[in-house]
Design a protein around this motif. Structure first.
Motif: not given
Length: 369
Positions: A334-348
């Motif tokens: 499969g695949w894996w990714s991470i998105r984050s931005r200071p002050g708005t949280g993170t999504t794995v």
């Protein structure tokens, strides 16, 4: 009165012989498919370039020969060529996949369609036969099956080792620490007053160590996933950890079927690592886990409302937790990714395939003898 312009000349209808010739040229020029005809008894009466490329015979070499020459000896002995023609006559067509033989004696995996052809009087005129070499696709499917089998063995071996370590820690280290704690409590009741506070501090340290060891055994082999499946195991784990961390949990799931044990363990372990990193690095007040079926697999996300900096980097290298999560997902195909931005949280977010039980259990098909 202005005269009307003349009507455009109607296109001439193509003569039937010319159309037949063009179609014959089209068939003859196809290279990806072997297209040829058989007479009612199964003898080859036409042969295109694709058939020559796939099977190795030129038209001069094969026309007039019975099509059973393309079948392995075991199929000929079983009467498969004749049965296929009879089935095509009875049903109008037959589609089959199996081994076929080239001119040089080598085998290839073929998809074959045989269509019965009838003349205007309803008499059997012969058969149209289309053959496609599927060897590369079958090899790719076998490689995928082998990769899946190895992945399942890897996950099973990892979980067996984790379970063994968890039991060893529980039955040895924790029990020894509990015994030490009990001795300290007894000593605290007997020693002179100046020494009692120090023994109490030692007792608290021992209790703290026991708590950490029990938490380690839980992380190594959390109860529930073997018995109750992925959804309940994730829900229970999320509730348990967020309660001790003081976070508000949200759990959503939309699965069309429960994943197999290896897939379930992979998803659980990645979510477990993602939640641990939320606790360590995100400073979040809430966390949401979503699991749903998608594109023949399961897509999972772990989103928090923290500071958007979930994992620190060590000397410019990715944090071990990121590497572990990505490798687990990619090893599963499969695949894996991470998105984050200071002050708005993170999504794995990650996706792993969820093959049907019959496919997951199927081993690679045997190759030619």
């Amino acid at each position: 009165m202005t005269p009307l312009p003349p009507l455009p000349e109607q296109p001439r209808k193509q003569a039937a012989p010319l159309a037949d010739a063009a179609f014959s040229l089209l068939v003859q020029g196809v290279l990806d498919y072997g297209i040829f005809m058989l007479d009612p008894q199964g003898y080859v009466i036409s042969w295109n370039a694709g058939a020559e490329r796939i099977k190795g015979y030129s038209a001069a070499e094969i026309v007039g020969n019975h099509f059973s020459v393309f079948y392995p000896e075991e199929d000929k002995a079983a009467g498969k060529p004749g049965w296929e023609l009879e089935t095509a006559v009875a049903d109008g067509r037959l589609e089959d996949e199996g081994w076929r033989i080239r001119k040089d004696g080598s085998r290839f995996w073929a998809n074959v369609v045989i269509t019965a052809l009838w003349d205007d009087t309803g008499r059997l005129a012969g058969f149209g036969k289309v053959t496609r070499d599927m060897s590369e696709r079958r090899a790719a499917q076998n490689a995928l099956s082998e990769r899946r089998r190895l992945f399942d063995h890897l996950v099973q071996a990892q979980e067996t080792e984790r379970r063994r370590i968890a039991w060893d820690v529980h039955d040895d280290s924790i029990q020894a620490m509990v015994a030490v704690g009990m001795r300290l409590q007894l000593l605290a009741e007997r020693v002179p007053e100046p020494y009692a506070p120090e023994l109490e501090r030692l007792d608290l340290s021992v209790r703290g160590a026991i708590g950490r060891l029990r938490n380690l055994t839980f992380r190594l082999h959390p109860p529930g996933i073997d018995r109750s499946g992925l959804v309940e195991a994730l829900s229970n784990h999320l509730t348990e950890v967020t309660r001790s961390w003081g976070m508000t949990p949200t759990f959503e799931h939309r699965l069309d079927r429960e994943p197999g044990p290896e897939t379930a363990v992979t998803i659980f372990r990645i979510v477990q690592e993602a939640l641990l990193n939320v606790y360590k690095h995100a400073g979040a007040r809430s966390v949401e886990v979503r699991v749903e079926s998608s594109d023949g697999g399961i897509v999972t996300s772990v989103a928090d409302d923290g500071n958007g900096e979930p994992m620190a980097r060590d000397a410019g290298r990715e944090h071990f937790g990121i590497v572990e999560m990505r490798e687990r997902a990619e090893t599963a195909g499969g695949w894996w990714s991470i998105r984050s931005r200071p002050g708005t949280g993170t999504t794995v977010e990650f996706w792993v395939p969820n093959p049907p039980p019959a496919v997951a259990a199927e081993s690679a098909a045997p190759g030619p003898p």
